[in-house]
Design an enzyme around this catalytic site. Structure first.
Site, short mmCIF file in Angstrom:
data_model
loop_
_atom_site.label_atom_id
_atom_site.label_comp_id
_atom_site.label_asym_id
_atom_site.label_seq_id
_atom_site.Cartn_x
_atom_site.Cartn_y
_atom_site.Cartn_z
N ARG A 198 1.71 3.24 -4.46
CA ARG A 198 2.07 1.83 -4.28
C ARG A 198 3.58 1.63 -4.27
O ARG A 198 4.06 0.56 -3.92
CB ARG A 198 1.44 0.98 -5.39
CG ARG A 198 -0.07 1.05 -5.42
CD ARG A 198 -0.61 0.32 -6.61
NE ARG A 198 -0.37 -1.11 -6.51
CZ ARG A 198 -1.23 -1.98 -6.03
NH1 ARG A 198 -2.40 -1.58 -5.62
NH2 ARG A 198 -0.94 -3.25 -5.98
N GLU A 258 3.05 -2.58 16.83
CA GLU A 258 2.57 -1.76 15.71
C GLU A 258 3.16 -0.35 15.77
O GLU A 258 3.55 0.22 14.76
CB GLU A 258 1.03 -1.72 15.72
CG GLU A 258 0.37 -0.71 14.81
CD GLU A 258 0.66 -0.90 13.32
OE1 GLU A 258 1.23 -1.93 12.93
OE2 GLU A 258 0.32 0.03 12.56
N TRP A 291 8.41 -1.66 -10.01
CA TRP A 291 9.14 -1.79 -8.74
C TRP A 291 10.11 -2.94 -8.98
O TRP A 291 9.69 -4.08 -9.14
CB TRP A 291 8.12 -2.13 -7.64
CG TRP A 291 8.59 -1.99 -6.24
CD1 TRP A 291 8.77 -0.82 -5.55
CD2 TRP A 291 8.89 -3.04 -5.31
NE1 TRP A 291 9.16 -1.08 -4.26
CE2 TRP A 291 9.24 -2.43 -4.09
CE3 TRP A 291 8.89 -4.43 -5.39
CZ2 TRP A 291 9.59 -3.17 -2.96
CZ3 TRP A 291 9.24 -5.16 -4.26
CH2 TRP A 291 9.59 -4.53 -3.06
N ASN A 334 2.76 -7.15 -14.11
CA ASN A 334 3.05 -7.18 -12.67
C ASN A 334 3.23 -8.63 -12.27
O ASN A 334 2.53 -9.51 -12.80
CB ASN A 334 1.86 -6.63 -11.86
CG ASN A 334 1.74 -5.13 -11.95
OD1 ASN A 334 2.57 -4.47 -12.57
ND2 ASN A 334 0.71 -4.59 -11.32
N GLY A 335 4.09 -8.88 -11.31
CA GLY A 335 4.28 -10.26 -10.85
C GLY A 335 5.67 -10.76 -11.19
O GLY A 335 6.55 -9.98 -11.57
N LYS A 358 2.75 -0.72 -0.87
CA LYS A 358 1.47 -0.79 -0.16
C LYS A 358 0.92 -2.21 -0.14
O LYS A 358 0.47 -2.69 0.88
CB LYS A 358 0.47 0.16 -0.84
CG LYS A 358 -0.90 0.19 -0.18
CD LYS A 358 -0.84 0.80 1.19
CE LYS A 358 -2.17 0.88 1.90
NZ LYS A 358 -1.97 1.00 3.36
N HIS A 401 15.07 -9.19 31.23
CA HIS A 401 15.72 -10.41 30.74
C HIS A 401 16.65 -10.13 29.57
O HIS A 401 16.93 -11.04 28.79
CB HIS A 401 14.65 -11.45 30.36
CG HIS A 401 13.81 -11.87 31.53
ND1 HIS A 401 14.32 -12.52 32.62
CD2 HIS A 401 12.49 -11.71 31.79
CE1 HIS A 401 13.36 -12.75 33.50
NE2 HIS A 401 12.23 -12.26 33.02
N CYS A 459 4.34 -2.77 -8.43
CA CYS A 459 4.13 -2.27 -9.79
C CYS A 459 2.66 -1.89 -10.00
O CYS A 459 1.77 -2.44 -9.36
CB CYS A 459 4.47 -3.36 -10.80
SG CYS A 459 6.09 -4.06 -10.56
N GLU A 510 8.74 2.28 9.73
CA GLU A 510 8.27 2.44 8.34
C GLU A 510 8.43 3.86 7.84
O GLU A 510 8.89 4.07 6.73
CB GLU A 510 6.79 2.06 8.23
CG GLU A 510 6.51 0.57 8.19
CD GLU A 510 5.01 0.28 8.04
OE1 GLU A 510 4.66 -0.55 7.20
OE2 GLU A 510 4.19 0.89 8.76
N LYS A 547 5.37 1.32 12.92
CA LYS A 547 5.00 2.60 12.29
C LYS A 547 6.20 3.54 12.28
O LYS A 547 6.49 4.19 11.28
CB LYS A 547 3.85 3.21 13.10
CG LYS A 547 2.87 4.00 12.35
CD LYS A 547 1.77 3.19 11.67
CE LYS A 547 2.22 2.09 10.81
NZ LYS A 547 1.21 1.30 10.18
#
Ligand code: G6P
Length: 607
Positions: A27, A482, A73, A99-100, A602, A505, A2, A489, A486
């Site tokens: 965000r 990573e 959000w 927010n929260g 974000k 394995h 948010c 995402e 990426k």
């Protein structure tokens, strides 16, 4: 997550608020809203729409010099017009954005329902609005009402409250969700992120957890939840509005990807010490004797920052021969960790606001742990909570998926490893080798970026795959993880990272002509072993895309992307860049919204 924007001054508030929301779009959000006050009348416009559409809905019929705005959000209740913020109490005496998460909202809601409250939404925020309203009795100021209400709230909040009958002040509070005040000339801004206000002012005040503020056009006052005054001087943010603009790039991901040479250069500036073959990281605040007492190093972070921590652990072990490891902060905080007083804990965060990482730091400090931050955003909660550390200096990172911050994390940990090594047994010659290697990075990254078109051709060939493996080992195992992250995402292709030695394995069972592997293969002591891993994949019909800094046997791989050679310890920094380019070009081919991947935010300031 948010976003919050607030304004009080002499300008028309709506354009300021809407532009601020636009700056926070990166965000991630699913609905948006604005509350304005004109001639004592409150006008709320909110809907499950993008900010651009909200702009049309707001119109120009309510000129107001104060207002609050929000991008939501969804957490409690789906993304609907009714659940969008701002929310009011029953008689719209107060209006707020939040927010929260209010953890005890069910209990609070039950009490408010019993007292006759009626709710229009499913949100915890509306409960907060009614709670503040119920405390806003005759003779009580708005700040007192908010303070009284917040004493009953368990959970996290960044909060801005307004009384439409008093259109000259905003009451602001923070606990676990960032709030920053922007100090202008006869005007004040409030935001959850400096991105929303840097075009107006660079003078900012970060609120601490448990802190509140009353903000008026000409001044602000800060105090704690129990009404004790706090003293806050504005500081200057080191970001300019230009850094939040796309310029000629189609999206922030590619902009930030291409900014990496400059970002690394900034991280190195003033820190390399050629004479003593070491680095100066003054922000750590430990003298050589204290550095010698460190017996262990543990890196903590989430997502990309955790993978950077894995790279950091390898660097510290190699350069300083101190045992080091990395752990997701989200795990660490919940497992009653044994905290070692001789260990240096490094909390890593681009945003400096990730709740899981912040909670890990609190747990560490409570148990007497020594913790430093590796943070990009100066003034952020993690930077302030740690008090010491290294700033990443990558410049603002807007794209949800990290590029330049990750690179600067690795570079910062190479410097940390070098510094720790040079107060121990790392020789002057090895120190010099590292300093030279670090200095060469920006130019080498520029060279790799020039291969973008070649990587694009490879990406075009494999963009239709449903699954991919990312293979690496030792130093390059974290960047394989990573790289896979990426791709997931931003392209939504399923990608799984595996150590080369572990392929046999189990995962080899999945290899066939439909499942390509991206293999990171540096010219190091494991080259021959990595080549045999490639052969195992090829023997099962799997395609191999190699990212390397050496010459591989002719015809071994289906595609090869070659980067310049660095010092072996720095291989991950350079070999990671083609992984970013590859993910980017695959995602572009698939028409993805690169800067705003679905379901992701974000900075994750909730659990
Ligand atoms: C979120 C983002 C990730 C990021 C992680 C840690 O999950 O989507 O891309 O790596 O947070 O963020 P931080 O700001 O703490 O580095």
């Amino acid at each position: 997550m948010c976003g919050i924007v607030g304004y009080v001054g002499s300008k028309e508030a709506a354009p300021v608020l809407l532009e601020g929301l636009h700056r926070l779009e990166y965000r991630g959000y699913d609905s948006a809203g604005v509350a304005l006050v004109n001639k004592g009348r409150l006008k709320i416009t909110k809907a499950a729409v993008r900010v651009n559409e909200l702009r049309n809905l707001v119109g120009t019929d309510a000129p107001s010099t104060i207002g609050i705005a929000h991008t939501r959000w969804a957490t409690h209740g789906p993304a609907t017009d009714a659940n969008a913020h701002p929310h009011t109490d029953a008689d719209s005496r107060i209006v707020l954005v939040h927010n929260g998460i209010v953890e005890n909202y069910e209990d609070l809601k039950a009490q408010l329902l019993e007292a006759g409250a009626q709710f229009k939404s499913e949100t915890d925020t509306e409960v907060l609005a009614h709670l503040v309203g119920s405390c806003y009795l005759d003779g009580i100021s708005l700040e007192e009402a908010v303070r009284t209400a917040l004493r009953r709230v368990e959970g996290t909040y960044g909060l801005v409250v307004m009384d439409p009958r008093k259109p000259e002040e905003l009451v602001v509070a923070r606990n676990g969700s960032p709030i920053v005040l922007g100090v202008g000339d006869g005007e004040m801004f409030v935001a959850s992120d400096v991105a929303a206000l840097v075009r107006h002012t660079q003078r900012v005040v970060f609120l601490d957890d448990g802190e509140m503020a009353v903000v008026r056009a000409g001044d602000f006052r800060t105090f704690t939840l129990d009404a004790s005054s706090t003293t806050k001087e504005p500081t200057l943010v080191d970001a300019s509005d230009d850094e939040y603009q796309l310029g000629t790039f189609p999206d922030f991901f590619s902009k930030e990807l291409h900014e990496q040479p400059a970002a690394v250069d900034r991280a190195l500036r003033g820190r390399l010490d050629e004479q003593f073959a070491t680095v100066r990281l003054g922000g750590i605040g430990l003298d050589p004797h204290e550095l010698r007492t460190i017996q262990r190093v543990k890196f903590l972070g989430c997502g990309t920052s955790y993978y950077a921590g894995m790279v950091g652990a390898n660097l510290v072990e190699e350069l300083a021969r101190i045992p080091a490891d990395a752990e997701p902060a989200s795990e660490f905080r919940y497992r009653n960790p044994v905290v070692d007083p001789d260990c240096l804990y490094v909390a890593i965060s681009q945003s400096g606001e990730t709740l899981d990482t912040l909670a890990a730091i609190t747990e560490l400090k409570r148990k007497g742990g020594k913790v430093m931050g590796a943070v990009n955003v100066i003034g952020s909660a993690i930077a302030r909570e740690c008090g010491s550390g290294v700033f990443l200096h990558s410049g603002p990172e807007v794209s949800v998926a990290s590029t330049k911050a990750f690179t600067n994390m690795m570079v910062s940990f190479a410097m940390l490893g070098l510094m720790l090594g040079r107060v121990r047994d790392l020789s002057v010659a090895s120190g010099k080798r590292m300093v030279t290697g670090l200095r060469a990075l920006p130019g080498q990254i520029t060279e790799i970026l020039q291969q973008s078109a070649a990587v694009e051709q490879v990406a075009a060939q494999y963009a239709g795959s449903s699954h991919m493996f990312y293979i690496g080992r030792n130093r390059c195992w974290p960047i394989a993880r990573e790289g896979a992250l990426k791709l997931k995402e931003i392209s939504y292709i399923h990608a799984e990272a595996y150590q080369a030695g572990e392929l046999k394995h189990g995962p080899l069972a999945l290899i066939d002509e439909t499942c390509p592997s991206v293999i990171v293969i540096p010219d190091d002591e494991l080259l021959a072993k990595n080549i045999s891993s490639i052969e195992q994949i090829k023997a099962r019909g799997g395609a191999v895309i190699a990212i390397t800094n050496t010459t591989l046997p002719e015809g071994l791989c289906d595609a090869v992307i070659t980067v310049p050679k660095s010092e072996p310890e720095l291989d991950p920094v350079l070999l990671n860049i083609p992984l970013q380019l590859f993910a980017y070009h695959v995602a572009t081919k698939l028409g993805r919204d690169i800067d705003k991947p679905r379901n992701l935010a974000k900075s994750v300031t909730v659990e």
